[in-house]
Structures are given as C-alpha cells and as structure tokens.
Design a protein around this motif. Sequence first.
Motif, PDB file in Angstrom:
ATOM      1  N   PHE A   1      10.114  28.426 -15.017  1.00 30.05           N
ATOM      2  CA  PHE A   1      10.281  28.058 -16.423  1.00 30.05           C
ATOM      3  C   PHE A   1       9.159  28.607 -17.294  1.00 30.05           C
ATOM      4  O   PHE A   1       9.395  28.999 -18.439  1.00 30.05           O
ATOM      5  CB  PHE A   1      10.352  26.539 -16.563  1.00 30.05           C
ATOM      6  N   SER A   2       7.944  28.675 -16.755  1.00 34.10           N
ATOM      7  CA  SER A   2       6.817  29.155 -17.560  1.00 34.10           C
ATOM      8  C   SER A   2       6.899  30.653 -17.829  1.00 34.10           C
ATOM      9  O   SER A   2       6.220  31.162 -18.723  1.00 34.10           O
ATOM     10  CB  SER A   2       5.483  28.815 -16.888  1.00 34.10           C
ATOM     11  N   VAL A   3       7.731  31.377 -17.062  1.00 34.15           N
ATOM     12  CA  VAL A   3       7.895  32.810 -17.295  1.00 34.15           C
ATOM     13  C   VAL A   3       8.810  33.095 -18.487  1.00 34.15           C
ATOM     14  O   VAL A   3       8.818  34.203 -19.026  1.00 34.15           O
ATOM     15  CB  VAL A   3       8.453  33.500 -16.030  1.00 34.15           C
TER      16      VAL A   3
ATOM     17  N   ALA B   1      16.517  31.677 -13.515  1.00 30.63           N
ATOM     18  CA  ALA B   1      16.072  31.032 -14.745  1.00 30.63           C
ATOM     19  C   ALA B   1      16.263  31.938 -15.960  1.00 30.63           C
ATOM     20  O   ALA B   1      16.710  31.488 -17.026  1.00 30.63           O
ATOM     21  CB  ALA B   1      14.606  30.616 -14.624  1.00 30.63           C
ATOM     22  N   ILE B   2      15.941  33.215 -15.812  1.00 29.20           N
ATOM     23  CA  ILE B   2      16.073  34.146 -16.936  1.00 29.20           C
ATOM     24  C   ILE B   2      17.539  34.323 -17.326  1.00 29.20           C
ATOM     25  O   ILE B   2      17.878  34.377 -18.517  1.00 29.20           O
ATOM     26  CB  ILE B   2      15.422  35.498 -16.578  1.00 29.20           C
ATOM     27  N   THR B   3      18.405  34.403 -16.329  1.00 25.64           N
ATOM     28  CA  THR B   3      19.843  34.555 -16.622  1.00 25.64           C
ATOM     29  C   THR B   3      20.370  33.353 -17.393  1.00 25.64           C
ATOM     30  O   THR B   3      21.056  33.502 -18.421  1.00 25.64           O
ATOM     31  CB  THR B   3      20.632  34.733 -15.315  1.00 25.64           C
ATOM     32  N   VAL B   4      20.062  32.158 -16.906  1.00 29.73           N
ATOM     33  CA  VAL B   4      20.542  30.935 -17.570  1.00 29.73           C
ATOM     34  C   VAL B   4      19.908  30.800 -18.953  1.00 29.73           C
ATOM     35  O   VAL B   4      20.587  30.439 -19.927  1.00 29.73           O
ATOM     36  CB  VAL B   4      20.223  29.695 -16.709  1.00 29.73           C
ATOM     37  N   ALA B   5      18.630  31.092 -19.070  1.00 31.49           N
ATOM     38  CA  ALA B   5      17.941  30.963 -20.357  1.00 31.49           C
ATOM     39  C   ALA B   5      18.499  31.930 -21.393  1.00 31.49           C
ATOM     40  O   ALA B   5      18.600  31.578 -22.582  1.00 31.49           O
ATOM     41  CB  ALA B   5      16.447  31.197 -20.169  1.00 31.49           C
TER      42      ALA B   5
ATOM     43  N   THR C   1      16.361  30.290 -29.199  1.00 34.52           N
ATOM     44  CA  THR C   1      15.247  30.369 -28.239  1.00 34.52           C
ATOM     45  C   THR C   1      14.257  29.198 -28.342  1.00 34.52           C
ATOM     46  O   THR C   1      13.753  28.744 -27.310  1.00 34.52           O
ATOM     47  CB  THR C   1      14.487  31.700 -28.380  1.00 34.52           C
ATOM     48  N   PRO C   2      13.920  28.691 -29.552  1.00 37.47           N
ATOM     49  CA  PRO C   2      12.981  27.552 -29.567  1.00 37.47           C
ATOM     50  C   PRO C   2      13.495  26.353 -28.784  1.00 37.47           C
ATOM     51  O   PRO C   2      12.740  25.739 -28.011  1.00 37.47           O
ATOM     52  CB  PRO C   2      12.854  27.233 -31.068  1.00 37.47           C
ATOM     53  N   THR C   3      14.772  26.021 -28.950  1.00 35.52           N
ATOM     54  CA  THR C   3      15.349  24.898 -28.204  1.00 35.52           C
ATOM     55  C   THR C   3      15.372  25.197 -26.711  1.00 35.52           C
ATOM     56  O   THR C   3      15.050  24.344 -25.882  1.00 35.52           O
ATOM     57  CB  THR C   3      16.778  24.611 -28.695  1.00 35.52           C
ATOM     58  N   THR C   4      15.744  26.425 -26.356  1.00 37.03           N
ATOM     59  CA  THR C   4      15.790  26.818 -24.947  1.00 37.03           C
ATOM     60  C   THR C   4      14.414  26.699 -24.297  1.00 37.03           C
ATOM     61  O   THR C   4      14.273  26.173 -23.185  1.00 37.03           O
ATOM     62  CB  THR C   4      16.304  28.263 -24.814  1.00 37.03           C
ATOM     63  N   LEU C   5      13.384  27.178 -24.991  1.00 34.30           N
ATOM     64  CA  LEU C   5      12.034  27.133 -24.421  1.00 34.30           C
ATOM     65  C   LEU C   5      11.503  25.697 -24.362  1.00 34.30           C
ATOM     66  O   LEU C   5      10.761  25.341 -23.441  1.00 34.30           O
ATOM     67  CB  LEU C   5      11.092  28.021 -25.229  1.00 34.30           C
ATOM     68  N   ALA C   6      11.886  24.858 -25.332  1.00 34.23           N
ATOM     69  CA  ALA C   6      11.497  23.449 -25.269  1.00 34.23           C
ATOM     70  C   ALA C   6      12.123  22.783 -24.047  1.00 34.23           C
ATOM     71  O   ALA C   6      11.455  22.026 -23.322  1.00 34.23           O
ATOM     72  CB  ALA C   6      11.921  22.732 -26.551  1.00 34.23           C
ATOM     73  N   ILE C   7      13.397  23.072 -23.801  1.00 31.87           N
ATOM     74  CA  ILE C   7      14.076  22.520 -22.616  1.00 31.87           C
ATOM     75  C   ILE C   7      13.410  23.030 -21.338  1.00 31.87           C
ATOM     76  O   ILE C   7      13.223  22.279 -20.366  1.00 31.87           O
ATOM     77  CB  ILE C   7      15.569  22.900 -22.633  1.00 31.87           C
ATOM     78  N   ALA C   8      13.035  24.305 -21.328  1.00 32.88           N
ATOM     79  CA  ALA C   8      12.380  24.882 -20.140  1.00 32.88           C
ATOM     80  C   ALA C   8      11.070  24.171 -19.837  1.00 32.88           C
ATOM     81  O   ALA C   8      10.751  23.881 -18.675  1.00 32.88           O
ATOM     82  CB  ALA C   8      12.142  26.373 -20.354  1.00 32.88           C
ATOM     83  N   MET C   9      10.286  23.880 -20.867  1.00 35.17           N
ATOM     84  CA  MET C   9       9.018  23.187 -20.650  1.00 35.17           C
ATOM     85  C   MET C   9       9.248  21.752 -20.164  1.00 35.17           C
ATOM     86  O   MET C   9       8.488  21.231 -19.342  1.00 35.17           O
ATOM     87  CB  MET C   9       8.186  23.187 -21.929  1.00 35.17           C
ATOM     88  N   VAL C  10      10.297  21.099 -20.668  1.00 31.42           N
ATOM     89  CA  VAL C  10      10.650  19.763 -20.177  1.00 31.42           C
ATOM     90  C   VAL C  10      11.018  19.838 -18.695  1.00 31.42           C
ATOM     91  O   VAL C  10      10.617  18.993 -17.885  1.00 31.42           O
ATOM     92  CB  VAL C  10      11.807  19.162 -20.999  1.00 31.42           C
TER      93      VAL C  10
END
Length: 418
Positions: free
Chosen positions: A234-236, A359-363, A372-381
């Motif tokens: 997720f951090s990538v 992760a990259i494919t799903v993101a 992307t902001p919502t996607t990255l927020a979900i990834a950090m969660v």
Amino acid sequence: MNQRIHRLVEPLRQPAPRSLAGAHLVSGLGDWAGRLALTVVVYDRSQSAAWAAAVTVVALLPWIGPGQMLATLADRYGRTTVMIVSDLARAVLFFLMAFTTSVPILLAAAFAAGLCVPPFAGARAAALVDVCDDETYPKALALFGVLTQVEVLAGYAAGGVLVATVGARPALALNAVTFLVSAVFVASLRRTAAAQPNSTSPVGWAGVRSGLAIWRTDPVCGRALLLFAGTNMFSVLPETLVVPFAADVEISETWIGALAAIIAIGSLIAVVFAPSDGTHEELLRATAWRGLVVAAASGALFTVASWPVAAFAAYAVSGMVDAIAVPTNQVVGERLPQAGRSAAMTVAAGTQNITHVVAITVAGITADRWGTPTTLAIAMVAAGCVCVWAALRPVAPTSTKPAAVAVSGAGNEGTPGS
C-alpha cells in the motif's frame, strides 16, 4: 539527533560493510539510471507509450520465478561470486544496449539484465549478515535503508542529467561502468565469510522450495515478512499514482518530481528513528504501532489533499510507512540460517513484487472510479489495518533461529543436495 546520525554511519568504519555499501549504492545507481535511459531509447525508437512501459515490466518479470531460482546459486557458490558475475553481466548487457536499435532486442537485453538483479540483491542481503557482527547489523540495515532511497533519487537524477547532456545511448554505455565499479567493491570481500561456498545448499527449484520452507518454519520470520509485504504493497501506491494524483488535486506538473521525491525524504527521516532494540517479537510489535500512527496520519492528510500543503505532507508521511522495512529486515536477517539465506530473501522480494502488482492494478481501477486522493486514503487505512493485526495478534515467541531446511526430491537443476 547527532547521536542517531553517528549510529547510522558507524558501519562505514569497518572495511567489509563499507565495501558492500559502496557496491549497493553504485549498482543501484546504475539500475535506476539505466532504466530511465533505456525507457527514453525505447520510446524514441517506437514512439509508443506501451513499449516504453514494457521496460518496467521486463525489469519486474525476473522477480516472479526465474530470479529466485538464480538467487539460490549464491548459497551454493558464495555471495561474492554471484554478485561479481551479476555485475559483469549487466555491464556487458548495458554496453551492448547502447549500440542496439531494435526495440525487441533492447527489451530482451533488459530482461536478461533484470535476471541479474534478484541474485545480486539476494546475495547482497545475505552477505550483509555475513560481514557484520550482531551489534553492527541493525546499524548497517538502517544505513542501507537510507542508501536505497538515495540511489533511487540520485539514480533518476543522474540518468536524467546524462540523457540531457550526452544522450540516452551514451548514458547506457556510461551506466555499464557503474556495474564494473560495483564489482571492484565486491571483489574486496573475497576473503570474508560472504565468499564461502556451501556445496550442500540446494539450487534451482529445490533451492526456492527450501527458501519458502524457511519462512514457514519460523513464525517470527513469517510475521516480519507479512508485516513488511502487507504494508509495503500500500505504501508504494503514492509513488505509483503521483501523476494522476497531481492532476486530481490541481498541482502543476512542475511540482510532480518534488512530490515524488518527498516520499524518499519522509522515509529517510523515519529510518533514522526506526526502533532496533528489544527481542524480535517486541521489535515487530513496536514497529507495527509506529506504522499504524504514520499510516493513520497519512490517510487523514490524503482526505484533505486539495490543499497543496496537505498533499505534500501526505506524501512525506506515506514515505514514513515504508521505513517498516528496516526493523523487519533486521529481524529476518538475524534469524535466517546461513544456508538458504539468499534464496529465502529473494523469495521475500518476489512476494513483495507480486503484492505490488496486485495492489497497483486494483488501485488504478479504484482511482479511475473514486479519484486518487480517496484511493490513497483507503490504501493508508489498509496499511494501518495490517499494522493493527501485527501489533495485537500474538506470535509464538522463539528464542532460537530456525535451522536450515532440507528439501527432498529432485530439482530441475539435477545437482546433489536437492
């Protein structure tokens, strides 16, 4: 702060860790600078974004199977031998790429060069354990974590400068020199424990199975791997999605490079303050709690990323999540047996790359739908949830390192010891 910096550079006072650090940095610079220059050459020849993207694809493919099999050679024939051969092979291949005009041949050469990376990386990680004592090893890991971030930043920067000043093809030829320099550094380790062969270590598919078995036999090593891979996948994503993220929050293209670079800065800061003391179980628990805090902070910042300051802060803090790699690698390096260590470490790297692809494919799909902001927020969660699991779920404590795992049955390599 000065004490932490002193601790960070202390391994450089010893000849063997210093040589290995030099090889790590110079070889990494060649990898990243060479990939950038090769992408430019392929795009100039093909005028196709798909062909240019294929440069990254062929660089990752060796990590999904063949690279792990080659990495087992480092356990059989010695870490330094495999590292030197890998460096010399890449030097030849990058030099030949500078004079090749066919895109398919360029990609084939890039794939061949990519096959040299997993055995080099696995041998280097195993050699670091061989040349460091118990007190120096955690410090050396932190130093190598910093060097990894430096080589990415400096590699891309050097590649860009070379392409702009001398052109992409001369840049490829010059990058070949970095691998020769790396081989010289490694050659100075020929009289250390890192050079010792082990005739009983299985190679090929049998060696890969041995590496997999090692992770299953030690629950603490398994926990370290799951914590690292589960957060790193997720951090990538912030780095991967930096271009669409900048477009979504209306950050100028001029600042995209700075936005991506601040990830490495955040990671460098976190590496300096990464925990290194306590039992392995305590170290993993402390690491998980720290990871939860920075993942939650980054996720919160991504929800208000429409503010430029918040966007840059979110990217910097997301880089701190990636610093989980240092203490988890410390635990693994101190526990893995000498026999099979290179194979086991390369199996871990393969796990990391596979989780990256997923992760990259799903993101990418999620970002197209929700931004992307919502996607990255979900990834950090999600990264934070992995940390909560690692912190709260007990792991069976073991005071001893796992023994080398014997693998029965014939492997494809047809050698004794399988």
